[in-house]
Design a protein around this motif. Structure first.
Motif: not given
Length: 392
Positions: A114-115, A211-212, A214-216, A218-219, A223, A330
């Motif tokens: 996803e990164h 941004s990476i 933020r993804i980590d 939020e998930n 995960k 996030s």
């Protein structure tokens, strides 16, 4: 570490800077390579400095003629900006290497699927911006050679933008002078664009890392559940481990942004200060030229290059600032109900850490933002109006 994608966004620029005589080789290189490359770096700074001294002499001898002064002033200011940045690269190589090592490290290269799209986009944009900026600058330098050459062929007298110890209107002196000026301006343009894109994409890489993160964030719950299903570890242990990694990741991003500002903040501040004067001097010269001439086109191209140079810093600094603000959003999007009570403290601590956004500045004074870009353009117009009014 997924092929060090974070570092790949700047690897071509590092090579260009070393080939251009701006940034030294790393200490792992053979000693004789470092020795000769160091001589090359010092010679190049001297080469640029001689050209700048020639411009100072030209301004001094033409001080009674405003038009002649303006013909040289905008190039002189641009050269001093380039030399300033080159001195920073040559005087702080260890600190710049620290930043590059961070980009090569595991924190910025987690290798998760996803990164990858974010990191690949940054790599592509870094080369795209450099090619556009670099080609525009080199084309402008080429036009500066074409215009006086056409005049010389037509037998018209020309005024050199630098002091020369001979009459440049005679052959073969003219061609010696024009080749010398072309090499100087093109080399400076090439080096300057590489330095600008390198610095701005250090900021952009920080934005990508936010941004990476933020993804980590939020998930993190999803995960953690997926990892729990594939391992024998407990959900709480996995979740706690992921929170700690995110805190370390954020700390590394903030430290990198602080280092960028500490290393390059003074050079960017100087560029912003003189940017308005460069635009002013360029516009002053442009309005006195024939709109159908090569000289006019070259000045338009030069002004676009200067605007782009300033805009890159303001835009990417602005993007980093707003992306760091979104990090707080996030954190609020995390599924709190799925987090054990004792681990919610980790999230609260993280939210306190990210409460203060990353705000890059030039010289710890001027924020790198879109509003700063507008202010510089407005200031340059004010300078230009003042000069035009003083002529009457």
């Amino acid at each position: 570490m997924d092929e060090l994608l974070a570092y790949k966004s700047l690897a071509p620029h590092v090579w260009i800077l070393r080939a251009s005589g701006i940034f030294r080789l790393n200490q792992e290189s053979p000693k004789h390579h470092i020795f000769f490359h160091t001589i090359y770096l010092r010679w190049l700074i001297g080469f640029f400095s001689v050209y700048t001294i020639q411009q100072i002499l030209k301004i001094y001898y033409s001080r009674d003629d405003v038009n002649k002064v303006m013909e040289t002033m905008f190039l002189f200011l641009t050269n001093t900006d380039c030399i300033y940045k080159a001195v920073v690269f040559q005087s702080k190589p260890e600190r710049i290497e620290e930043l590059l090592n961070t980009l090569k490290g595991p924190i910025f290269n987690k290798g998760l699927p996803e990164h990858r799209p974010l990191l690949v986009d940054t790599i592509r944009h870094a080369m795209l911006y450099f090619r556009i900026f670099n080609h525009m600058s080199l084309f402008t330098c080429f036009l500066w050679v074409v215009h006086p050459t056409l005049m010389h062929i037509q037998g018209k007298p020309i005024q050199s933008t630098v002091w020369l110890p001979f009459d440049a209107n005679q052959d073969p002196q003219y061609y010696i002078a024009i080749v010398y000026v072309w090499i100087q301006t093109s080399w400076l343009a090439h080096a300057n664009t590489a330095m600008d894109v390198f610095i701005t994409f250090l900021l952009e890489q920080c934005r990508t890392q936010v941004s990476i993160l933020r993804i980590d964030l939020e998930n993190v719950v999803q995960k953690s559940k997926e990892e729990m299903a594939d391992t024998s570890s407990s959900y709480s242990e996995i979740l706690e481990k992921r929170f700690r990694k995110m805190i370390i990741h954020h700390k590394e991003i903030v430290n990198s942004a602080d280092k960028i500002q500490d290393i390059f903040g003074g050079a960017v501040f100087y560029q912003f200060i003189i940017g308005g004067w460069i635009l002013c001097c360029s516009a002053y010269r442009m309005v006195s030229t024939n709109p159908a001439s090569v000289e006019f086109v070259s000045m338009v191209m030069y002004i676009i290059c200067i605007l782009m140079q300033i805009f890159l810093y303001c835009f990417f600094g602005n993007e980093l600032f707003y992306e760091s603000i979104k990090l707080t959003e996030s954190a609020y999007d995390v599924d709190w109900l799925e987090i054990p009570m004792k681990l919610r403290l980790h999230l609260l601590i993280f939210m306190e850490r990210i409460k203060r956004p990353i705000c890059p500045t030039a010289g710890s004074i001027i924020p790198l933002s879109n509003s700063t870009f507008v202010s510089i353009v407005r200031s340059s117009y004010s300078f230009y109006a003042f000069l035009k009014n003083s002529d009457h």
